[in-house]
Design an enzyme around this catalytic site. Sequence first.
Site, PDB file in Angstrom:
ATOM      1  CG  ASP A 137      -2.091   0.977   1.050  1.00  0.00           C
ATOM      2  OD1 ASP A 137      -2.385   1.369  -0.095  1.00  0.00           O
ATOM      3  OD2 ASP A 137      -2.704   1.332   2.069  1.00  0.00           O
ATOM      4  CE1 TYR A 139      -0.352   8.643   4.229  1.00  0.00           C
ATOM      5  CE2 TYR A 139       1.753   9.761   4.044  1.00  0.00           C
ATOM      6  CZ  TYR A 139       0.530   9.601   4.658  1.00  0.00           C
ATOM      7  OH  TYR A 139       0.197  10.427   5.716  1.00  0.00           O
ATOM      8  CG  HIS A 144      -4.284  10.591   2.539  1.00  0.00           C
ATOM      9  ND1 HIS A 144      -5.327  10.551   3.447  1.00  0.00           N
ATOM     10  CD2 HIS A 144      -3.406   9.626   2.932  1.00  0.00           C
ATOM     11  CE1 HIS A 144      -5.091   9.591   4.335  1.00  0.00           C
ATOM     12  NE2 HIS A 144      -3.934   9.022   4.052  1.00  0.00           N
ATOM     13  NE  ARG A 153       4.793  14.781  10.171  1.00  0.00           N
ATOM     14  CZ  ARG A 153       4.169  13.739   9.607  1.00  0.00           C
ATOM     15  NH1 ARG A 153       3.949  12.651  10.304  1.00  0.00           N
ATOM     16  NH2 ARG A 153       3.779  13.786   8.354  1.00  0.00           N
ATOM     17  CD  GLU A 210      -6.275   4.604   4.811  1.00  0.00           C
ATOM     18  OE1 GLU A 210      -5.618   3.839   4.089  1.00  0.00           O
ATOM     19  OE2 GLU A 210      -5.775   5.306   5.725  1.00  0.00           O
ATOM     20  CD  GLU A 212      -5.532   2.859   0.052  1.00  0.00           C
ATOM     21  OE1 GLU A 212      -4.749   2.183  -0.645  1.00  0.00           O
ATOM     22  OE2 GLU A 212      -5.366   3.054   1.279  1.00  0.00           O
ATOM     23  CG  ASP A 244      -5.714   0.267   3.816  1.00  0.00           C
ATOM     24  OD1 ASP A 244      -5.784  -0.811   4.416  1.00  0.00           O
ATOM     25  OD2 ASP A 244      -4.800   1.094   3.990  1.00  0.00           O
ATOM     26  NE  ARG A 248      -7.961   6.513   9.730  1.00  0.00           N
ATOM     27  CZ  ARG A 248      -7.257   6.280   8.623  1.00  0.00           C
ATOM     28  NH1 ARG A 248      -6.003   5.860   8.698  1.00  0.00           N
ATOM     29  NH2 ARG A 248      -7.816   6.462   7.446  1.00  0.00           N
ATOM     30  CD  GLN A 251      -3.100   4.659  10.826  1.00  0.00           C
ATOM     31  OE1 GLN A 251      -4.315   4.608  10.685  1.00  0.00           O
ATOM     32  NE2 GLN A 251      -2.305   5.195   9.911  1.00  0.00           N
ATOM     33  CE  LYS A 264      -3.487   2.212   7.544  1.00  0.00           C
ATOM     34  NZ  LYS A 264      -4.296   3.082   6.690  1.00  0.00           N
ATOM     35  CB  THR A 268      -7.545  -4.842   2.284  1.00  0.00           C
ATOM     36  OG1 THR A 268      -6.624  -4.523   3.327  1.00  0.00           O
ATOM     37  CG2 THR A 268      -7.410  -3.841   1.149  1.00  0.00           C
ATOM     38  CB  THR A 360      -6.239   7.804   1.582  1.00  0.00           C
ATOM     39  OG1 THR A 360      -6.212   6.754   2.542  1.00  0.00           O
ATOM     40  CG2 THR A 360      -7.572   8.523   1.655  1.00  0.00           C
ATOM     41  CD  GLU A 374      -7.558  12.626   4.259  1.00  0.00           C
ATOM     42  OE1 GLU A 374      -7.130  13.447   3.442  1.00  0.00           O
ATOM     43  OE2 GLU A 374      -7.728  11.426   3.991  1.00  0.00           O
TER      44      GLU A 374
END
Length: 426
Positions: A137, A139, A144, A153, A210, A212, A244, A248, A251, A264, A268, A360, A374
């Site tokens: 997978d 990113y 995203h 962050r 997610e 995807e 996916d 959270r 995670q 995860k 899937t 995603t 999100e």
Amino acid sequence: MAGDANDPKLRSWVEVASDSHFPIQNLPFGVGCPKAGGELRVCSAIGDFVLDLAVLDEADAFDETAVAGTEVFHEPTLNAFMALGHEAWSATRQALSRLLRDDCGELRDDTELRERALLPADAVELQLPVDVGDYTDFYSSREHATNVGTMFRGAENALMPNWLHLPVGYHGRSSSIIVSGAPVRRPQGQTRPDDAQPPVFGASRMVDFELEMGFFIGPGNASGDAVPVGEAESHIFGMVLVNDWSARDIQKWEYQPLGPFLAKNFATTISPWVVTLDALEPFRCAGPPQEPAPLENLRGGGDGAFNIALEVWLAPDGGDATRLCQSNCRYLYWSMAQQLAHHASGGCNLRTGDLLASGTISGPTDDSRGSMLELAWRGEQPLTLDSGEQRGSIQDGDIVTLTGWCQGDGFRVGFGECSGKLLPAH
Ligand code: MN
């Protein structure tokens, strides 16, 4: 290479609604089994019908192609067919296109063969189409990665320093890949809801989807051999929708320093029909500009985006579905060719049946965010469903459905649905 099978003027003698995902310009591949009983077979789709390719093969429909005599359509997965390579896939699709077009009576007028080969879609149980060896997978959506990075962050450090230079990814778990329609069990796991307290074990309270897309490897590469970015697409059999599923809270606690793991790997979901790159070719477009320019071995993948409209719908238990998201595959910063070339660049051998997913797919607008994380911004801005209920994460009994299609002139080349219901934790 797709010949005239992509002619937008083509019409089939099988009636196809203009909003069907399976016009004669698509002809995807999958695996199905008649609900009345019988063996798993390789199939295609046209309108509201499923076409049994094993029956057609027995009737010598593919005698002019590389699949003749191979029995690949009698297999319970697409793997043997996928290993044959692009020429065989393309010739098969063209043979199907010819049999189905409105000026060809060969199948249409052969009542006995037609009734065995062409089954109503609701009489066929579609299965996981591929025996998936490895699952990776990526990113690859800048929006995203920026959204998630901003949440965790801050806006100043949203993208990590490597992100604009290589397609970031992780090795996922193939054993829990399931086909659309199969339910998903809310996972148990270790979380730390209160930083001042020890961690706890229990049902995840933040299950997410997610949005995807993924692609399957046809012919692989030998161990130690890189795949040049310009040749990467010749290894791609076709694409599917991918959900996916993600926990959270698990995670957040587990992911450092080695990345996603149990958050995860519980499930899937993929869509049952694999749409070939041949069918998607008319919808190819430029991806986002890449600045700084990628290093030499990843350069030249800039025309590798596809204009595929994507949507996510959520239906509470017994209720009507609300559309949560409208995105597009073309928003992906890193193309499939770049993902594949990067994956193989160190000598990793990709094998027939491997699934590589995009990550995603979020777009530039608030309603194009491809995850609940999100859309509801970490639960701080819960979504309101049409029923008035609110959601910051997926609740037990909710059905999440991904869908996607390319809009042609009077027809849609689509992926059908990628759907799953969340069951309560054990
Ligand atoms: Mn993902």
